[in-house]
Design a protein around this motif. Structure first.
Motif, PDB file in Angstrom:
ATOM      1  N   LYS A  87     -25.658  18.181  14.961  1.00 26.72           N
ATOM      2  CA  LYS A  87     -26.970  17.649  15.333  1.00 26.72           C
ATOM      3  C   LYS A  87     -27.682  17.215  14.066  1.00 26.72           C
ATOM      4  O   LYS A  87     -27.990  18.045  13.208  1.00 26.72           O
ATOM      5  CB  LYS A  87     -27.779  18.732  16.060  1.00 26.72           C
ATOM      6  N   LEU A  88     -27.938  15.897  13.906  1.00 26.09           N
ATOM      7  CA  LEU A  88     -28.469  15.375  12.656  1.00 26.09           C
ATOM      8  C   LEU A  88     -29.733  14.565  12.876  1.00 26.09           C
ATOM      9  O   LEU A  88     -29.918  13.962  13.937  1.00 26.09           O
ATOM     10  CB  LEU A  88     -27.426  14.466  11.975  1.00 26.09           C
ATOM     11  N   ASP A  89     -30.565  14.544  11.857  1.00 24.80           N
ATOM     12  CA  ASP A  89     -31.669  13.587  11.834  1.00 24.80           C
ATOM     13  C   ASP A  89     -31.227  12.369  11.026  1.00 24.80           C
ATOM     14  O   ASP A  89     -30.063  12.279  10.610  1.00 24.80           O
ATOM     15  CB  ASP A  89     -32.931  14.229  11.240  1.00 24.80           C
ATOM     16  N   ALA A  90     -32.116  11.416  10.814  1.00 26.63           N
ATOM     17  CA  ALA A  90     -31.745  10.175  10.116  1.00 26.63           C
ATOM     18  C   ALA A  90     -31.241  10.451   8.706  1.00 26.63           C
ATOM     19  O   ALA A  90     -30.249   9.865   8.256  1.00 26.63           O
ATOM     20  CB  ALA A  90     -32.942   9.225  10.084  1.00 26.63           C
ATOM     21  N   LYS A  91     -31.891  11.367   8.008  1.00 26.99           N
ATOM     22  CA  LYS A  91     -31.468  11.688   6.651  1.00 26.99           C
ATOM     23  C   LYS A  91     -30.102  12.359   6.655  1.00 26.99           C
ATOM     24  O   LYS A  91     -29.238  12.062   5.823  1.00 26.99           O
ATOM     25  CB  LYS A  91     -32.495  12.599   5.970  1.00 26.99           C
TER      26      LYS A  91
ATOM     27  N   MET B 170     -13.442   9.371  10.970  1.00 31.54           N
ATOM     28  CA  MET B 170     -14.301   8.628  11.882  1.00 31.54           C
ATOM     29  C   MET B 170     -15.656   9.313  11.966  1.00 31.54           C
ATOM     30  O   MET B 170     -15.732  10.527  12.151  1.00 31.54           O
ATOM     31  CB  MET B 170     -13.671   8.558  13.280  1.00 31.54           C
ATOM     32  N   LEU B 171     -16.708   8.546  11.807  1.00 26.51           N
ATOM     33  CA  LEU B 171     -18.073   9.041  11.963  1.00 26.51           C
ATOM     34  C   LEU B 171     -18.753   8.171  13.010  1.00 26.51           C
ATOM     35  O   LEU B 171     -18.802   6.947  12.866  1.00 26.51           O
ATOM     36  CB  LEU B 171     -18.829   8.981  10.627  1.00 26.51           C
ATOM     37  N   PHE B 172     -19.251   8.787  14.065  1.00 26.49           N
ATOM     38  CA  PHE B 172     -19.820   8.007  15.156  1.00 26.49           C
ATOM     39  C   PHE B 172     -20.845   8.853  15.906  1.00 26.49           C
ATOM     40  O   PHE B 172     -20.864  10.081  15.791  1.00 26.49           O
ATOM     41  CB  PHE B 172     -18.719   7.557  16.135  1.00 26.49           C
ATOM     42  N   GLU B 173     -21.694   8.181  16.664  1.00 29.74           N
ATOM     43  CA  GLU B 173     -22.642   8.893  17.512  1.00 29.74           C
ATOM     44  C   GLU B 173     -21.879   9.449  18.712  1.00 29.74           C
ATOM     45  O   GLU B 173     -21.295   8.691  19.485  1.00 29.74           O
ATOM     46  CB  GLU B 173     -23.763   7.956  17.970  1.00 29.74           C
ATOM     47  N   ALA B 174     -21.878  10.745  18.842  1.00 33.35           N
ATOM     48  CA  ALA B 174     -21.080  11.399  19.879  1.00 33.35           C
ATOM     49  C   ALA B 174     -21.682  11.167  21.264  1.00 33.35           C
ATOM     50  O   ALA B 174     -22.900  11.046  21.422  1.00 33.35           O
ATOM     51  CB  ALA B 174     -20.985  12.902  19.596  1.00 33.35           C
ATOM     52  N   ALA B 175     -20.791  11.084  22.242  1.00 36.74           N
ATOM     53  CA  ALA B 175     -21.208  10.982  23.646  1.00 36.74           C
ATOM     54  C   ALA B 175     -20.673  12.190  24.391  1.00 36.74           C
ATOM     55  O   ALA B 175     -19.581  12.685  24.095  1.00 36.74           O
ATOM     56  CB  ALA B 175     -20.667   9.692  24.267  1.00 36.74           C
TER      57      ALA B 175
ATOM     58  N   TRP C   7     -27.710  12.012   8.883  1.00 40.37           N
ATOM     59  CA  TRP C   7     -26.679  10.994   9.176  1.00 40.37           C
ATOM     60  C   TRP C   7     -26.336  10.204   7.925  1.00 40.37           C
ATOM     61  O   TRP C   7     -25.156   9.989   7.628  1.00 40.37           O
ATOM     62  CB  TRP C   7     -27.172  10.060  10.281  1.00 40.37           C
ATOM     63  N   ALA C   8     -27.361   9.763   7.186  1.00 41.57           N
ATOM     64  CA  ALA C   8     -27.125   8.972   5.972  1.00 41.57           C
ATOM     65  C   ALA C   8     -26.327   9.779   4.950  1.00 41.57           C
ATOM     66  O   ALA C   8     -25.432   9.256   4.281  1.00 41.57           O
ATOM     67  CB  ALA C   8     -28.458   8.521   5.373  1.00 41.57           C
ATOM     68  N   GLU C   9     -26.637  11.062   4.817  1.00 37.67           N
ATOM     69  CA  GLU C   9     -25.921  11.912   3.867  1.00 37.67           C
ATOM     70  C   GLU C   9     -24.465  12.095   4.283  1.00 37.67           C
ATOM     71  O   GLU C   9     -23.559  12.097   3.447  1.00 37.67           O
ATOM     72  CB  GLU C   9     -26.616  13.269   3.750  1.00 37.67           C
ATOM     73  N   LEU C  10     -24.229  12.252   5.595  1.00 39.40           N
ATOM     74  CA  LEU C  10     -22.858  12.431   6.067  1.00 39.40           C
ATOM     75  C   LEU C  10     -22.055  11.138   5.893  1.00 39.40           C
ATOM     76  O   LEU C  10     -20.884  11.176   5.528  1.00 39.40           O
ATOM     77  CB  LEU C  10     -22.868  12.867   7.528  1.00 39.40           C
ATOM     78  N   ALA C  11     -22.679   9.986   6.159  1.00 39.81           N
ATOM     79  CA  ALA C  11     -22.002   8.699   5.954  1.00 39.81           C
ATOM     80  C   ALA C  11     -21.628   8.526   4.481  1.00 39.81           C
ATOM     81  O   ALA C  11     -20.530   8.052   4.152  1.00 39.81           O
ATOM     82  CB  ALA C  11     -22.903   7.555   6.412  1.00 39.81           C
ATOM     83  N   LYS C  12     -22.520   8.913   3.593  1.00 39.32           N
ATOM     84  CA  LYS C  12     -22.246   8.829   2.156  1.00 39.32           C
ATOM     85  C   LYS C  12     -21.116   9.770   1.769  1.00 39.32           C
ATOM     86  O   LYS C  12     -20.257   9.413   0.948  1.00 39.32           O
ATOM     87  CB  LYS C  12     -23.514   9.180   1.373  1.00 39.32           C
ATOM     88  N   ALA C  13     -21.087  10.952   2.362  1.00 40.84           N
ATOM     89  CA  ALA C  13     -20.017  11.911   2.063  1.00 40.84           C
ATOM     90  C   ALA C  13     -18.657  11.348   2.473  1.00 40.84           C
ATOM     91  O   ALA C  13     -17.651  11.556   1.775  1.00 40.84           O
ATOM     92  CB  ALA C  13     -20.287  13.235   2.775  1.00 40.84           C
ATOM     93  N   CYS C  14     -18.610  10.620   3.588  1.00 37.53           N
ATOM     94  CA  CYS C  14     -17.351   9.994   4.015  1.00 37.53           C
ATOM     95  C   CYS C  14     -16.904   8.951   2.994  1.00 37.53           C
ATOM     96  O   CYS C  14     -15.717   8.866   2.653  1.00 37.53           O
ATOM     97  CB  CYS C  14     -17.518   9.347   5.386  1.00 37.53           C
ATOM     98  N   GLU C  15     -17.846   8.136   2.500  1.00 33.58           N
ATOM     99  CA  GLU C  15     -17.514   7.137   1.484  1.00 33.58           C
ATOM    100  C   GLU C  15     -16.985   7.802   0.221  1.00 33.58           C
ATOM    101  O   GLU C  15     -16.019   7.339  -0.395  1.00 33.58           O
ATOM    102  CB  GLU C  15     -18.745   6.297   1.155  1.00 33.58           C
TER     103      GLU C  15
END
Length: 213
Positions: free
Chosen positions: A136-140, A184-189, A142-150
């Protein structure tokens, strides 16, 4: 025909709209093959495979690399061209139909590779890894997790480059393997609707006269 270089190219969407073309493309990204060889690998008719190979070549996703004379005929061998590069900006701006075509192709390949690896014992190592996480993430966050993937992808490139140097020195050393990794990083359903909230039972109201008695 001009080579496909962007995800939004309608030819790319059309090329990936057929599951057999997706499988042909996946094989030709690994190796060179002729329609005859592809038909054997895919357990499909030569005529159907040849049609889809011509389609992929026309779209510029594969290229002819050599020809061989075979019993009075000419056998054509193909190899995949580099797929369109996808930056964060181009992915964000791509049309939904283009994204769906790309994802369908990608997920089919991931399933094929992981299933083949599992059947061949690819997950038998003690340090093999597989996990699925929902956070469960907020906008910050999500951005941190996307950066960690990179950052992890950059680290993987560095690890592979160092390994390539060691392999070049001793190509036959034990332990050399083809390692597979999917990120893979995505908004879960939700796979199912959330459970309905239980209603709290109301206590019966007591009349004032009853309370005083």
């Amino acid at each position: 025909m001009k080579k496909i270089t962007t995800l939004d190219d309608p030819r790319y969407v059309k090329a990936l709209s057929h599951p057999l073309r997706v499988r042909i493309l996946a094989i030709l990204e690994e190796r060179t093959a002729s329609p005859v060889q592809l038909a054997q690998l895919l357990d499909a008719s030569l005529g159907v495979v040849s049609y889809h190979v011509r389609t992929l070549e026309r779209f510029g996703l594969i290229k002819l690399v050599r020809t061989n004379p075979v019993r009075g005929a000419v056998e054509h061998h193909y190899r995949a061209n580099a797929r369109p590069t996808v930056s964060d900006e181009s992915w964000g701006n791509a049309a939904p139909i283009a994204k769906q075509a790309f994802l369908s192709s990608y997920l089919q390949q991931v399933a094929a590779y992981t299933n083949a690896a599992a059947a061949a014992g690819g997950f038998d190592r003690a340090d093999a890894h597989f996990s699925r996480t929902v956070a469960k993430l907020d906008a910050k966050g999500w951005a941190e997790l996307a950066k960690a993937c990179e950052q992890l992808l950059t680290k993987i490139d560095a690890i592979e480059a160092e390994a390539a140097k060691r392999i070049a020195k001793d190509p036959h050393a034990g332990g050399n393997v083809d390692a597979g990794l999917v990120i893979m990083l995505f908004e879960a359903a939700r796979l199912a609707a959330p459970a309905p909230r239980r209603k709290r039972a109301r206590r019966p109201r007591v009349a004032a006269a009853d309370r005083s008695s």
